[in-house]
Design an enzyme around this catalytic site. Structure first.
Site, short mmCIF file in Angstrom:
data_model
loop_
_atom_site.label_atom_id
_atom_site.label_comp_id
_atom_site.label_asym_id
_atom_site.label_seq_id
_atom_site.Cartn_x
_atom_site.Cartn_y
_atom_site.Cartn_z
N GLU A 65 5.26 14.37 6.21
CA GLU A 65 3.92 14.27 5.64
C GLU A 65 3.39 15.67 5.35
O GLU A 65 3.45 16.57 6.19
CB GLU A 65 3.01 13.56 6.65
CG GLU A 65 1.55 13.55 6.30
CD GLU A 65 0.68 13.11 7.46
OE1 GLU A 65 -0.39 12.53 7.20
OE2 GLU A 65 1.08 13.33 8.63
N LYS A 110 -0.94 7.31 1.39
CA LYS A 110 -1.22 6.93 2.77
C LYS A 110 -2.35 5.90 2.81
O LYS A 110 -3.40 6.09 2.21
CB LYS A 110 -1.59 8.17 3.57
CG LYS A 110 -1.78 7.94 5.05
CD LYS A 110 -1.99 9.28 5.76
CE LYS A 110 -2.07 9.12 7.27
NZ LYS A 110 -2.17 10.44 7.93
N CYS A 157 2.41 8.68 8.73
CA CYS A 157 1.74 9.02 10.00
C CYS A 157 1.02 7.83 10.63
O CYS A 157 1.63 6.94 11.19
CB CYS A 157 0.81 10.20 9.80
SG CYS A 157 0.25 10.96 11.35
#
Length: 522
Positions: A291, A351, A400
């Site tokens: 990320e 994300k 994440c």
């Protein structure tokens, strides 16, 4: 004489006892992983919250049950989420040491309280609804149903992390296979069922000492579910008719305190370019970075050299960067993009679950914290209907914080995603958080029956097979590369096809049974 008096604990004593039992049950979470504690840890809460509760009014019963359960939750969630204090020091963000400590402790307090509210609500509602007239079987059904319902609601909040199912990952792979039935709530339901049976055996043995046979029931249920899970775990994976996909993983290990500075960006460009070249030489079909591996906004000119190398070798790179949102000024997404050497990315995944404080600032803190990244723009979350296309077929991506939300992965698996890729930064947190993050990804791999690979900045990167076995795990805070070999899969588990279908069925059964029992007594 009431059962509570026979236990001979004062109110303060019960609260402290439950708190320490919550701390003890917290050892079932990674990295400690004493998963057996979770099968018995909630039983004392169940006992204290519900026994003799009907001697008071419904409001008083709720408050009492909430308090006892909250005492346990404070120990369990406070201990399990203590890694959040690793945010400190945040002096690199322009905060003083005192301000930094306040932010870290405040974040710990907020996420702990959110967990405490969950278990407190469970205890309070159980105490309010359960009376001695209700059968112990109905109490079991309601306890399991209510926990699954509350966890389902909590997963829709921005602070979700610690499902009770996480206590079984990665140590108890057998029971994790039940997640293929209806997701993590299947595992939670089994855990609550055994805890509830222990509570019933305890309560009835105090009142009726000769009813010792009830203690055999939780042991029997645990043995059966564990045995079925073990057989599930031993089932060979379906034969692979294609060659493995060789994916190079890069763990850059560039601390966040320098990552967003010119020095850190230059170091990232150098390390990821060098690691990409090394993995290509080893025979990688494609290379995966963490990320925000290079925290620049595409197409920053500083990425040209990296893109030229991709064009030269004709080996794609999955790069973590910031992407501008079309037609929206000063708005970005935290993204993973597929680079093939062309001027525009082949594909992009944004994300879905942004991190409070880390990626967006709540309004009440906006005057206190002024910068979280080199990008001064606001971040926009991705949507659940995304599908990450690659030159090798559709993949499942989690960035994440997405790892804690099973629905993000299920939606992509349902649309044909053939393997899982998770990318994360994970700095500045310690190995405790990293072990829990890895455990989340193991849950997702088993639920979807997919191989999973994860690339992180500071650890832990790894490779997992569809049974949850860890095939490789990186070192902590080391610059590393690894060539993973995985197989693409197109199976569809019950959970992937139908989602959490178990909880609505439990709610319907429990609601009808409780109403019928209540109306028949009125």
């Amino acid at each position: 004489m009431s059962i509570l008096k026979r236990v001979r604990l004062s109110g303060t004593g019960r609260g402290l006892t439950l708190f320490f039992l919550g701390l003890l049950t917290g050892l079932s979470l990674p990295p400690w992983g004493i998963w057996g504690l979770a099968w018995v840890g909630l039983a004392p809460v169940w006992i204290v919250a519900t026994v003799n509760a009907d001697k008071k009014g419904i409001g008083a019963r709720f408050r009492q049950g909430f308090f006892w359960a909250a005492c346990w939750g404070l120990g369990f969630y406070g201990w399990g989420l203590a890694w959040i204090t690793g945010l400190h020091p945040l002096t690199w963000m322009g905060l003083s040491p005192v301000q930094s400590l306040a932010v870290a402790l405040g974040a710990w307090f907020i996420v702990t309280v959110w967990g405490v509210v969950l278990v407190g609500a469970w205890g309070g509602i159980m105490a309010a609804l359960i009376t001695q007239e209700k059968s112990w079987l109905l109490e079991l059904l309601m306890g399991v149903t209510l926990w699954c319902l509350l966890e389902g609601l909590w997963t829709r909040s921005p602070l979700w992390w610690t499902s009770y199912a996480l206590t079984q990952s990665p140590g108890n792979l057998a029971i994790l296979h039940w997640g293929q039935v209806s997701g993590p709530n299947t595992i939670c339901g089994l855990l609550l069922l055994v805890n509830g049976m222990i509570a019933q055996a305890w309560k009835q043995s105090l009142t009726y000492p000769k009813r010792l046979k009830l203690w055999l029931l939780p042991i029997l249920v645990w043995g059966i579910t564990q045995g079925i899970g073990w057989l599930w775990l031993q089932t060979p994976l379906s034969p692979h008719n294609q060659a493995p996909l060789q994916i190079g993983l890069i763990q850059g290990n560039i601390p966040t305190r320098i990552k967003l500075t010119p020095r850190g960006i230059n170091q990232a460009l150098e390390r990821y370019s060098q690691s990409y070249q090394s993995l290509v030489n080893q025979g990688a079909d494609v290379v995966l970075t963490p990320e925000a591996a290079i925290p620049l906004v595409w197409p920053d000119p500083r990425l040209n050299e990296l893109n030229h190398g991709i064009a030269e070798h004709q080996i794609p790179l999955w790069l973590g960067v910031f992407m501008p949102v079309p037609n929206q000024t000063n708005t970005l997404t935290q993204s993973l993009i597929t680079l093939t050497g062309k001027t525009t990315p082949f594909s992009q995944f944004n994300k879905v679950k942004l991190v409070p404080l880390g990626e967006y600032i709540p309004e009440f803190l906006q005057g206190f914290i002024s910068r979280l990244s080199t990008a001064t723009s606001q971040l926009r979350p991705g949507t659940l209907d995304q599908q990450f296309q690659t030159p090798f077929g559709p993949a499942i991506v989690g960035i994440c914080f997405d790892s804690a939300f099973s629905g993000v992965f299920r939606a992509q698996a349902q649309r044909g995603g053939q393997w899982i890729m998770t990318v994360a930064n994970n700095d500045p947190y310690d190995a405790t958080m990293m072990r829990q993050h890895q455990a989340q990804d193991i849950l997702r791999a088993i639920e979807t029956d997919r191989y999973g690979i994860r690339a992180t900045n500071t650890g832990l990167s790894g490779v997992t097979d569809p049974h949850g076995h860890t095939l490789w795990l990186s070192d902590y805070r080391e610059w590393q590369t690894y060539l993973a070999k995985i197989y693409l899969r197109q199976t569809q588990t019950l959970y992937v096809q139908y989602g959490d279908w178990l909880t609505p069925i439990l709610v319907g059964l429990g609601g009808v049974w409780w109403l019928q029992t209540t109306l028949s007594k009125s």
